[in-house]
Design a protein around this motif. Structure first.
Motif, PDB file in Angstrom:
ATOM      1  N   VAL A 100       0.791  -1.369  -0.076  1.00 57.59           N
ATOM      2  CA  VAL A 100      -0.038  -0.072  -0.036  1.00 57.59           C
ATOM      3  C   VAL A 100       0.843   1.272  -0.057  1.00 57.59           C
ATOM      4  O   VAL A 100       1.434   1.690   1.040  1.00 57.59           O
ATOM      5  N   PHE A 101       0.996   1.872  -1.068  1.00 56.96           N
ATOM      6  CA  PHE A 101       1.949   2.969  -1.415  1.00 56.96           C
ATOM      7  C   PHE A 101       1.060   4.449  -1.286  1.00 56.96           C
ATOM      8  O   PHE A 101       0.107   4.623  -1.825  1.00 56.96           O
ATOM      9  N   TYR A 108       8.831   6.467  -6.447  1.00 61.01           N
ATOM     10  CA  TYR A 108      10.321   6.344  -6.000  1.00 61.01           C
ATOM     11  C   TYR A 108      10.552   5.139  -5.988  1.00 61.01           C
ATOM     12  O   TYR A 108      11.812   4.600  -6.536  1.00 61.01           O
ATOM     13  N   TYR A 109       9.837   4.030  -5.318  1.00 62.65           N
ATOM     14  CA  TYR A 109      10.247   2.537  -5.221  1.00 62.65           C
ATOM     15  C   TYR A 109      10.020   1.779  -6.858  1.00 62.65           C
ATOM     16  O   TYR A 109      10.861   0.748  -6.957  1.00 62.65           O
ATOM     17  N   TRP A 115      10.164  -5.364 -10.966  1.00 60.73           N
ATOM     18  CA  TRP A 115       9.583  -6.496 -11.504  1.00 60.73           C
ATOM     19  C   TRP A 115       8.965  -6.426 -12.959  1.00 60.73           C
ATOM     20  O   TRP A 115       7.914  -7.171 -13.093  1.00 60.73           O
ATOM     21  N   GLY A 116       9.511  -5.751 -13.912  1.00 63.71           N
ATOM     22  CA  GLY A 116       9.051  -5.651 -15.137  1.00 63.71           C
ATOM     23  C   GLY A 116       8.724  -6.789 -16.018  1.00 63.71           C
ATOM     24  O   GLY A 116       7.856  -6.730 -16.838  1.00 63.71           O
ATOM     25  N   ASP A 117       9.410  -7.865 -15.761  1.00 64.97           N
ATOM     26  CA  ASP A 117       9.282  -9.035 -16.491  1.00 64.97           C
ATOM     27  C   ASP A 117       8.044  -9.838 -15.874  1.00 64.97           C
ATOM     28  O   ASP A 117       7.693 -10.822 -16.747  1.00 64.97           O
ATOM     29  N   ALA A 118       7.578  -9.588 -14.839  1.00 61.91           N
ATOM     30  CA  ALA A 118       6.353 -10.382 -14.324  1.00 61.91           C
ATOM     31  C   ALA A 118       4.971 -10.204 -15.063  1.00 61.91           C
ATOM     32  O   ALA A 118       4.721  -8.962 -15.413  1.00 61.91           O
TER      33      ALA A 118
END
Length: 131
Positions: A100-101, A108-109, A115-118
């Motif tokens: 929860v951002f 930022y994170y 995890w761009g390949d997921a």
């Protein structure tokens, strides 16, 4: 070498506990809700649920609603981090982790890029951001 064939990730084949966390977050008006399928990418968890709230107060409300709804199904987090500041609340359920951002912390994170390949499924009106 035989490759394991995994089904394409869709809203219909997401595990029920992950779906429940998504529904609970949307009930508290979470934005940009995204599920990442990490089963073929990492061994520490199967799914990330990533979402954004508009304030620390809303982030806490989202966290509390997710925890409450999953508790009704006898699911309790292994650990929770970040409740105090509520910029990034991490809820670890073992097979899935809810993030929860705040908008600032999410940018930022940038877990979506990390995890761009997921494979991913968006539960938002806007398309999911990619790298």
């Amino acid at each position: 070498m035989v490759e394991a064939k995994t089904r394409k990730l869709t809203k219909r084949n997401i595990p029920p506990e992950v779906k429940l966390s998504v529904r609970a977050s949307l009930a508290k008006k979470a934005e940009d809700v995204l599920v990442l399928d990490l089963r073929e990418v990492t061994s520490f968890t199967d799914f990330f649920v990533i979402l954004t709230g508009n304030s620390s107060r809303q982030n806490v409300a989202i966290y509390e609603n997710i925890e409450q709804e999953l508790k009704k199904e006898s699911l309790r987090p292994i650990g929770v981090e970040g409740k105090e500041l509520a910029e990034w609340i991490l809820m670890d359920y073992g097979s899935f982790i809810v993030h929860v951002f705040s908008k600032r912390a999410r940018e930022y994170y940038s877990l979506e890029k990390l995890w761009g390949d997921a494979p991913r499924v968006s539960f938002s009106d806007r398309p999911a951001k990619s790298s």
